[in-house]
Design a protein around this motif. Structure first.
Motif, mmCIF file in Angstrom:
data_model
loop_
_atom_site.group_PDB
_atom_site.id
_atom_site.type_symbol
_atom_site.label_atom_id
_atom_site.label_comp_id
_atom_site.label_asym_id
_atom_site.label_seq_id
_atom_site.Cartn_x
_atom_site.Cartn_y
_atom_site.Cartn_z
ATOM 1 N N ALA B 14 0.822 -1.210 0.000
ATOM 2 C CA ALA B 14 0.000 0.000 0.000
ATOM 3 C C ALA B 14 0.855 1.259 0.000
ATOM 4 O O ALA B 14 0.434 2.309 -0.483
ATOM 5 N N PRO B 117 -2.071 -9.119 -13.964
ATOM 6 C CA PRO B 117 -1.171 -8.316 -13.149
ATOM 7 C C PRO B 117 0.275 -8.826 -13.224
ATOM 8 O O PRO B 117 0.511 -9.952 -13.666
ATOM 9 N N LEU B 205 -0.044 1.431 -9.317
ATOM 10 C CA LEU B 205 -1.441 1.409 -8.867
ATOM 11 C C LEU B 205 -2.327 0.649 -9.853
ATOM 12 O O LEU B 205 -3.135 -0.194 -9.461
ATOM 13 N N SER B 206 -2.167 0.952 -11.152
ATOM 14 C CA SER B 206 -3.105 0.379 -12.122
ATOM 15 C C SER B 206 -2.695 -1.011 -12.598
ATOM 16 O O SER B 206 -3.506 -1.727 -13.166
ATOM 17 N N TYR B 209 -1.255 -2.893 -7.746
ATOM 18 C CA TYR B 209 -1.991 -2.736 -6.493
ATOM 19 C C TYR B 209 -3.462 -3.018 -6.687
ATOM 20 O O TYR B 209 -4.103 -3.671 -5.862
ATOM 21 N N ASN B 210 -3.986 -2.540 -7.810
ATOM 22 C CA ASN B 210 -5.406 -2.697 -8.063
ATOM 23 C C ASN B 210 -5.559 -2.792 -9.581
ATOM 24 O O ASN B 210 -5.933 -1.827 -10.231
ATOM 25 N N SER B 212 -6.506 -2.489 -12.679
ATOM 26 C CA SER B 212 -7.700 -2.023 -13.393
ATOM 27 C C SER B 212 -7.521 -0.546 -13.610
ATOM 28 O O SER B 212 -6.561 0.040 -13.098
ATOM 29 N N MET B 217 -8.096 7.152 -9.808
ATOM 30 C CA MET B 217 -7.783 6.041 -8.905
ATOM 31 C C MET B 217 -6.643 6.346 -7.933
ATOM 32 O O MET B 217 -6.434 5.618 -6.970
ATOM 33 N N THR B 250 -3.770 2.724 6.042
ATOM 34 C CA THR B 250 -4.748 2.360 5.017
ATOM 35 C C THR B 250 -5.284 0.956 5.285
ATOM 36 O O THR B 250 -6.489 0.693 5.261
#
Lengths: 517, 306
Positions: B14, B117, B205-206, B209-210, B212, B217, B250
């Motif tokens: 995170a 990913p 991030l894209s 981590y997540n 998408s 975002m 977080t």
């Protein structure tokens, strides 16, 4: 042997002003050559051209007989030109060694650097600790870093821009010894100054500039200060008119003023005592950075103290009053920074008059009386000989000297009973400086108590009745100027009056303050 | 034990986007340039990385594209502020707004696309080591790369001559110019480096981590990165600590939501931001540290002919 440096017809114009007009200059090896002139005469521009920081519009430069174009400072350094700047070009948060390494190239900045710093500094009597951070150093020590930095580049021409403006008399002597030694070894030195005595004592040759042109060429050892001054300002130096008033009652009393530093690079004030009586001028000498800034903040009301009686203005304990309330008591204040403290750069002269002078009937029912404000500004401009476009000219459009005359005039015309002036003539040309000093003398003559904080010893001796010295946040006992001399004041500036074991915020070292150890 | 290791892993995961963005911004600011466009550069980095990864099926090409996209946006900022001498604060804010809009526009058609990913490092023969194994190999390579970046920046800034020059330029461009350094060129490079790092942070991030693309975002991480640099008093290790603190809170906040704590979800979502700023503000109160580490010329334009 060709001259080391030969300038022919150097010309540089900025919008609205010709800084250099057709300047010729020849420097031979081993010569200490003075470039003399008032502020704005074009000395600094000329030096920047030689050092490659400014490009000339016309003219040629020959280095050791060959024509060269000095496009940037790096090129100048490769030729063997070093420069010690008036406002130091050091990085405060870096160490001595880092600062010096930045100016050297490749190999020479390697791991052997600290040893070579020690060698050079020992050879020329300029001791330095390579690992010390610049921000912990006195001005004298910083200048040594600059000089050693130049020396490590094996310069054949060293430019010194007003190097003594921040030094005590003893440190100046020491510096001259180093420069003479360098010249004996064949290095040429260009020495920029407006201090006539120093040039007569040090230099072999002088070129005088006035308004961007060469107005004279002489051997300063054969000239008198007044003949040099005539070449420099085109007339005789005005002499101050003496005054006769006797000191009256105590007007500004400072009692046991102690104030911790509010900044990691600041100075702690300890137990300062001083009385200024009506009608006298008291001077505070000292090397900058020894507590002047903090003392002025405490006196003007920028910083408040817990003990209201630490500062008494005309009998009223004022140390807990803000700046406005102190002005209401009759305090006038001319701060050191003209732009930003003394005046708001973007605002007009009239608006700047309003900022401190609003008590002079400039405001009615909360509304500004624009006409009164403009008249006040116009009268100040007229009475104090300020060269400005009128009351609507922006403060930043004035030269330093003219703005200072305006600020001094603005304060005096509010009829203060206590006047504090910090570095009143710093960076002001000789004529305007004489005018400002005369205004302060006349003010004291009319019964006002005047306190002047300055680094210029000559100025303090000229106008003050009594003189005290600030060093490491402490103030010496004031002495009548008739009973003291520059040498004694110089020792006091080094902290000689502070007893061993006194608690300063750093270990006591007179030589450290002076830059002599 | 396993649970603790798991938490540690998730914390690192995170915090990583912040590590990239804030370390890049730290280098930019050390050269004396304040680029407030981090949020915009991260978002553009995220969307470009996602599109390239989705199109080419190669997440690593995506990372490279995100990096270039961040740097390209930073280049715009550099031209405007360093060459054209525009105000850095206003230009940076504009860059952020521009990046938010541009990424939303470009990414419209990719909102529900699914990609593969980036896989955790798989080193044969080691996966069975209990705690150490998971810690060392349970992550995307980008997480480990961020730690390498941290070490490299620390070494560069404080151990190399080039780093010394960057710090000197940030402290006093006038002095650096006077002794002959090309101030504007050095600042260009620092700004581009900051943009590239922000782009990688967005790509992480894209893509990791997540995996998408969702409009906006980054959820303010670019702004937090800016705050981190200031409150970390421009020290890389404090930036790292602050980023993981953010990551940790977080995580705790997600756990609290999962456990059904009786606090509104909005307040819980605020928590990482508030906690990071409060903690860093408290530890960085010392004025001396700030004076000694803050680039003195931060945000001020430099005119070589001044």
């Amino acid at each position: 042997m060709p001259p080391r440096l030969k300038l022919s017809g150097i010309t540089k114009a900025y919008p609205g002003v010709v800084a250099n007009a057709g300047i010729d200059l020849v420097v031979v090896p081993g010569e200490i050559h003075a470039v003399l002139g008032e502020n704005g005469a074009g000395k600094s521009t000329l030096m920047k051209i030689i050092y490659g920081a400014v490009k000339p519009d016309a003219g040629t430069i020959a280095w050791e007989g060959k024509p060269v174009a000095i496009a940037n400072p790096a090129r100048a350094r490769r030729l063997g030109i070093g420069m010690v700047f008036q406002h130091f070009s050091l990085f405060e948060t870096l160490t001595t060694a880092d600062n010096i390494a930045l100016a050297l190239e490749g190999e020479r900045a390697g791991p052997s650097l600290p040893a070579r710093i020690r060698d050079v500094s020992a050879k020329y009597g300029l001791p330095l600790d390579p690992d010390r951070y610049v921000h912990t150093m006195s001005v004298g020590e910083r200048q040594r870093v600059e000089i050693v930095r130049c020396l490590l580049q094996d310069p054949r021409l060293l430019i010194m821009d007003e190097p003594t403006s921040v030094l005590t008399p003893q440190a100046v002597e020491k510096l001259f010894g180093t420069l003479r030694r360098l010249a004996d070894e064949g290095c040429s030195i260009l020495y920029i100054s407006h201090k006539l005595d120093e040039i007569r004592a040090l230099c072999h040759k002088a070129t005088v500039l006035r308004a961007g042109r060469v107005t004279g060429d002489c051997d300063p050892r054969r000239e008198s200060s007044s003949s040099l001054a005539r070449m420099m300002i085109g007339g005789d130096l005005p002499h101050p008119q003496p005054r006769t008033a006797q000191p009256g009652a105590d007007a500004l009393v400072i009692r046991d003023l102690t104030l911790p530093a509010d900044d990691p690079f600041g100075t702690t004030l300890s137990a300062i005592d001083l009385t200024v009586r009506a009608g006298e001028i008291v001077g505070i000498a000292g090397v900058s950075g020894n507590g002047q800034k903090e003392l002025l903040a405490a006196l003007s009301g920028e910083r408040l103290l817990d003990d209201a009686a630490a500062v008494t203005i005309l009998g009223t304990p004022a140390a807990r009053l803000d700046a406005g309330a102190r002005r209401a008591l009759g305090l006038g204040f001319v701060p050191e920074e003209r732009l930003g403290r003394g005046a708001v750069p973007e605002m007009s002269l009239a608006e700047n008059a309003l900022l401190t002078g609003w008590r002079e009937r400039m405001v009615a029912w909360g509304f500004v009386r624009a006409q009164t404000v403009r008249e006040y500004a116009a009268e100040t401009i007229r009475d104090y000989g300020v060269k400005a476009g009128g009351p609507d000219a922006a403060a930043r459009s004035l030269s330093g000297g003219n703005l200072q005359k305006y600020i001094v005039g603005r304060e005096i015309r509010q009829r203060p009973r206590v006047m504090i002036a910090a570095q009143p003539t710093w960076g002001v040309d000789v004529g305007a400086a004489a005018q400002i000093r005369q205004a302060l003398i006349d003010l004291a003559g009319s019964g006002v108590a005047v306190l002047v904080v300055s680094e210029e010893l000559d100025e303090l001796f000229e106008i003050c009745d009594r003189l005290a010295v600030i060093a490491q946040g402490r103030l010496s006992d004031p002495k009548p100027v008739a009973d003291t001399n520059a040498e004694e004041i110089g020792l006091l500036m080094a902290g000689s009056f502070i007893h061993a074991g006194a608690e300063g915020h750093r270990a006591f070292s007179p030589a450290g303050v002076l830059g002599l150890d | 034990m396993d649970h603790a290791v798991q938490l540690l892993l998730l914390t690192l995961a995170a915090g990583t986007p912040l590590v990239y963005a804030a370390l890049g911004e730290l280098v930019t600011e050390k050269s004396g340039v304040l680029n407030l466009g981090v949020e915009g550069m991260m978002l553009v980095g995220a969307v470009v990385a996602f599109i390239v990864a989705a199109t080419t099926k190669s997440p690593w090409l995506g990372v490279a594209a995100g990096m270039l996209a961040g740097a390209a946006l930073a280049l715009v900022f550099a031209v405007v502020t360093l060459t054209l001498q525009a105000n850095q604060v206003a230009s940076g804010l504009a860059l952020s707004l521009f990046g938010v809009g541009l990424s939303a526009f470009v990414g419209l058609e990719y909102v529900s696309v699914v990609i593969e990913p980036i896989k955790p490092l798989a080193i044969p023969g080691t996966p069975d080591l209990p705690v150490i194994g998971t810690l060392l190999f349970g992550h995307s390579p980008l997480v480990y790369l961020s730690l390498v970046l941290f070490a490299a920046i620390q070494w560069f800034l404080f151990r190399t001559r080039a780093g010394l020059v960057v710090r000197a330029v940030g402290e006093s461009p006038q002095s650096a110019h006077a002794i002959g350094y090309p101030v504007v060129r050095i600042r260009y490079l620092a700004v581009l480096f900051g943009g590239a790092c922000a782009g990688v942070g967005g790509a992480y991030l894209s893509l990791v981590y997540n995996p998408s693309w969702v409009e906006g975002m980054t959820a303010g991480r670019g702004w937090i990165a800016l705050a981190l640099v200031v409150f970390a008093t421009w020290k890389p290790w404090r930036v790292l600590a602050g980023a993981y603190l953010f990551g940790g809170v977080t995580l705790a906040q997600f756990q609290a939501q999962a456990l059904g704590v009786e606090i509104s979800a909005q307040y819980l979502s605020m928590l990482p931001y508030v906690a990071t700023i409060v903690v860093l503000a408290v530890i960085s109160r010392d004025a001396a540290t700030i004076r000694l580490n803050a680039p003195a010329s931060l945000g001020k334009p430099f005119h070589p002919d001044g």
